[in-house]
Design a protein around this motif. Structure first.
Motif, PDB file in Angstrom:
ATOM      1  N   LEU A  52       0.807  -1.221   0.000  1.00 44.56           N
ATOM      2  CA  LEU A  52       0.000   0.000   0.000  1.00 44.56           C
ATOM      3  C   LEU A  52       0.842   1.273   0.000  1.00 44.56           C
ATOM      4  N   SER A  53       2.142   1.154  -0.213  1.00 41.67           N
ATOM      5  CA  SER A  53       3.039   2.305  -0.057  1.00 41.67           C
ATOM      6  C   SER A  53       2.718   3.473  -0.987  1.00 41.67           C
ATOM      7  N   LYS A  54       2.081   3.221  -2.121  1.00 38.81           N
ATOM      8  CA  LYS A  54       1.705   4.314  -3.022  1.00 38.81           C
ATOM      9  C   LYS A  54       0.405   4.999  -2.589  1.00 38.81           C
ATOM     10  N   MET A  55      -0.357   4.326  -1.725  1.00 36.64           N
ATOM     11  CA  MET A  55      -1.647   4.866  -1.280  1.00 36.64           C
ATOM     12  C   MET A  55      -1.685   5.268   0.178  1.00 36.64           C
ATOM     13  N   ALA A  56      -0.804   4.694   1.009  1.00 38.75           N
ATOM     14  CA  ALA A  56      -0.919   4.913   2.457  1.00 38.75           C
ATOM     15  C   ALA A  56       0.440   4.954   3.139  1.00 38.75           C
ATOM     16  N   THR A  57       0.481   5.711   4.238  1.00 35.65           N
ATOM     17  CA  THR A  57       1.620   5.743   5.143  1.00 35.65           C
ATOM     18  C   THR A  57       1.093   5.334   6.514  1.00 35.65           C
ATOM     19  N   ILE A  58       1.780   4.402   7.154  1.00 37.28           N
ATOM     20  CA  ILE A  58       1.293   3.829   8.410  1.00 37.28           C
ATOM     21  C   ILE A  58       2.249   4.170   9.549  1.00 37.28           C
ATOM     22  N   TYR A  59       1.670   4.662  10.655  1.00 36.76           N
ATOM     23  CA  TYR A  59       2.443   4.940  11.860  1.00 36.76           C
ATOM     24  C   TYR A  59       1.749   4.316  13.063  1.00 36.76           C
ATOM     25  N   LEU A  60       2.555   3.980  14.063  1.00 38.13           N
ATOM     26  CA  LEU A  60       2.042   3.487  15.337  1.00 38.13           C
ATOM     27  C   LEU A  60       2.149   4.607  16.360  1.00 38.13           C
ATOM     28  N   VAL A  61       1.115   4.764  17.175  1.00 30.70           N
ATOM     29  CA  VAL A  61       1.095   5.788  18.212  1.00 30.70           C
ATOM     30  C   VAL A  61       0.757   5.110  19.535  1.00 30.70           C
ATOM     31  N   ASP A  62       1.622   5.288  20.536  1.00 31.74           N
ATOM     32  CA  ASP A  62       1.383   4.729  21.867  1.00 31.74           C
ATOM     33  C   ASP A  62       0.406   5.636  22.604  1.00 31.74           C
ATOM     34  N   VAL A  63      -0.701   5.066  23.083  1.00 30.50           N
ATOM     35  CA  VAL A  63      -1.736   5.868  23.747  1.00 30.50           C
ATOM     36  C   VAL A  63      -1.217   6.560  25.009  1.00 30.50           C
ATOM     37  N   ASN A  64      -0.208   5.985  25.653  1.00 28.10           N
ATOM     38  CA  ASN A  64       0.329   6.590  26.876  1.00 28.10           C
ATOM     39  C   ASN A  64       1.271   7.752  26.587  1.00 28.10           C
ATOM     40  N   LYS A  65       1.864   7.793  25.411  1.00 26.90           N
ATOM     41  CA  LYS A  65       2.823   8.845  25.076  1.00 26.90           C
ATOM     42  C   LYS A  65       2.176  10.065  24.444  1.00 26.90           C
ATOM     43  N   VAL A  66       0.985   9.897  23.885  1.00 27.48           N
ATOM     44  CA  VAL A  66       0.294  11.015  23.229  1.00 27.48           C
ATOM     45  C   VAL A  66      -1.142  11.106  23.782  1.00 27.48           C
ATOM     46  N   PRO A  67      -1.271  11.450  25.078  1.00 30.75           N
ATOM     47  CA  PRO A  67      -2.607  11.472  25.685  1.00 30.75           C
ATOM     48  C   PRO A  67      -3.536  12.533  25.093  1.00 30.75           C
ATOM     49  N   VAL A  68      -2.981  13.583  24.496  1.00 26.57           N
ATOM     50  CA  VAL A  68      -3.811  14.629  23.890  1.00 26.57           C
ATOM     51  C   VAL A  68      -4.674  14.037  22.780  1.00 26.57           C
ATOM     52  N   TYR A  69      -4.060  13.261  21.893  1.00 23.18           N
ATOM     53  CA  TYR A  69      -4.811  12.658  20.797  1.00 23.18           C
ATOM     54  C   TYR A  69      -5.663  11.485  21.268  1.00 23.18           C
ATOM     55  N   THR A  70      -5.194  10.787  22.272  1.00 27.69           N
ATOM     56  CA  THR A  70      -5.985   9.696  22.844  1.00 27.69           C
ATOM     57  C   THR A  70      -7.317  10.248  23.345  1.00 27.69           C
ATOM     58  N   GLN A  71      -7.263  11.397  24.007  1.00 25.55           N
ATOM     59  CA  GLN A  71      -8.476  12.030  24.517  1.00 25.55           C
ATOM     60  C   GLN A  71      -9.293  12.651  23.379  1.00 25.55           C
ATOM     61  N   TYR A  72      -8.614  13.310  22.443  1.00 23.55           N
ATOM     62  CA  TYR A  72      -9.296  13.990  21.344  1.00 23.55           C
ATOM     63  C   TYR A  72     -10.131  13.016  20.508  1.00 23.55           C
ATOM     64  N   PHE A  73      -9.566  11.852  20.206  1.00 26.23           N
ATOM     65  CA  PHE A  73     -10.283  10.856  19.407  1.00 26.23           C
ATOM     66  C   PHE A  73     -11.102   9.894  20.264  1.00 26.23           C
ATOM     67  N   ASP A  74     -11.193  10.166  21.562  1.00 29.07           N
ATOM     68  CA  ASP A  74     -11.972   9.348  22.487  1.00 29.07           C
ATOM     69  C   ASP A  74     -11.597   7.869  22.364  1.00 29.07           C
ATOM     70  N   ILE A  75     -10.316   7.601  22.495  1.00 24.44           N
ATOM     71  CA  ILE A  75      -9.828   6.229  22.370  1.00 24.44           C
ATOM     72  C   ILE A  75      -9.917   5.557  23.730  1.00 24.44           C
ATOM     73  N   SER A  76     -10.953   4.762  23.897  1.00 29.51           N
ATOM     74  CA  SER A  76     -11.148   4.036  25.145  1.00 29.51           C
ATOM     75  C   SER A  76     -10.915   2.540  24.950  1.00 29.51           C
ATOM     76  N   TYR A  77     -10.898   2.085  23.706  1.00 30.82           N
ATOM     77  CA  TYR A  77     -10.567   0.700  23.383  1.00 30.82           C
ATOM     78  C   TYR A  77      -9.340   0.712  22.476  1.00 30.82           C
ATOM     79  N   ILE A  78      -8.432  -0.228  22.717  1.00 26.90           N
ATOM     80  CA  ILE A  78      -7.273  -0.327  21.832  1.00 26.90           C
ATOM     81  C   ILE A  78      -7.225  -1.715  21.217  1.00 26.90           C
ATOM     82  N   PRO A  79      -6.698  -1.854  20.018  1.00 29.78           N
ATOM     83  CA  PRO A  79      -6.200  -0.781  19.168  1.00 29.78           C
ATOM     84  C   PRO A  79      -7.338  -0.027  18.481  1.00 29.78           C
ATOM     85  N   SER A  80      -7.083   1.243  18.223  1.00 29.80           N
ATOM     86  CA  SER A  80      -7.997   2.076  17.440  1.00 29.80           C
ATOM     87  C   SER A  80      -7.200   2.654  16.283  1.00 29.80           C
TER      88      SER A  80
END
Length: 149
Positions: A52-80
């Motif tokens: 999928l490299s021509k269509m997508a870029t994939i990154y992993l985000v640790d919910v504990n290291k980026v709590p701002v986005y964890t809260q913003y996207f209302d991530i209460s179940y993982i993985p999301s």
């Protein structure tokens, strides 16, 4: 397999990825490296990243290291998994009340590939929400915590 995919460990790095990935679907997997379901999803993501490299870029985000986005996207179940295109948050109608993210792991690599293709084609046409191509029986079901309040 999470060691095969790049990680974003701060809000600044997530912001830069959202702003800088152009003409591709940005896939952000929120979770934890040691979680079994996250590892299952990471395996699927890493096996499809090259295809999928021509269509997508994939990154992993640790919910504990980026709590701002964890809260913003209302991530209460993982993985999301959250999708962007040219800095715009892409929503997907999975047949569930929450269109902002995919919760859980994909059942097959093909489910993930099909979803990325649909998001990419829809985004190229200017759509901000697309219909999920995944068979409804392959989509995990979760109730929203704030439903009926």
């Amino acid at each position: 397999m999470s060691f095969l995919l790049p990680k974003l460990s701060s809000k600044k790095k997530v912001d830069e990825a959202i702003k800088s990935v152009a003409e591709k679907v940005l896939v952000l997997r929120f979770g934890r490296d040691e979680d079994l379901v996250c590892l299952q999803l990471d395996d699927i993501l890493s096996k499809t990243a090259h295809d999928l490299s021509k269509m997508a870029t994939i990154y992993l985000v640790d919910v504990n290291k980026v709590p701002v986005y964890t809260q913003y996207f209302d991530i209460s179940y993982i993985p999301s998994t959250v999708f962007f295109f040219n800095g715009q948050h892409m929503k997907v109608d999975y047949g569930s009340p929450d269109h902002t993210k995919f919760i859980g792991s994909f059942k097959t690599k093909q489910d993930f590939i099909d979803l990325i293709e649909v998001i990419y084609r829809g985004a190229m046409r200017g759509k901000l929400i697309v219909q999920s191509p995944i068979d409804p029986k392959n989509i995990p079901k979760f109730d929203l915590l704030y439903q009926d309040i």
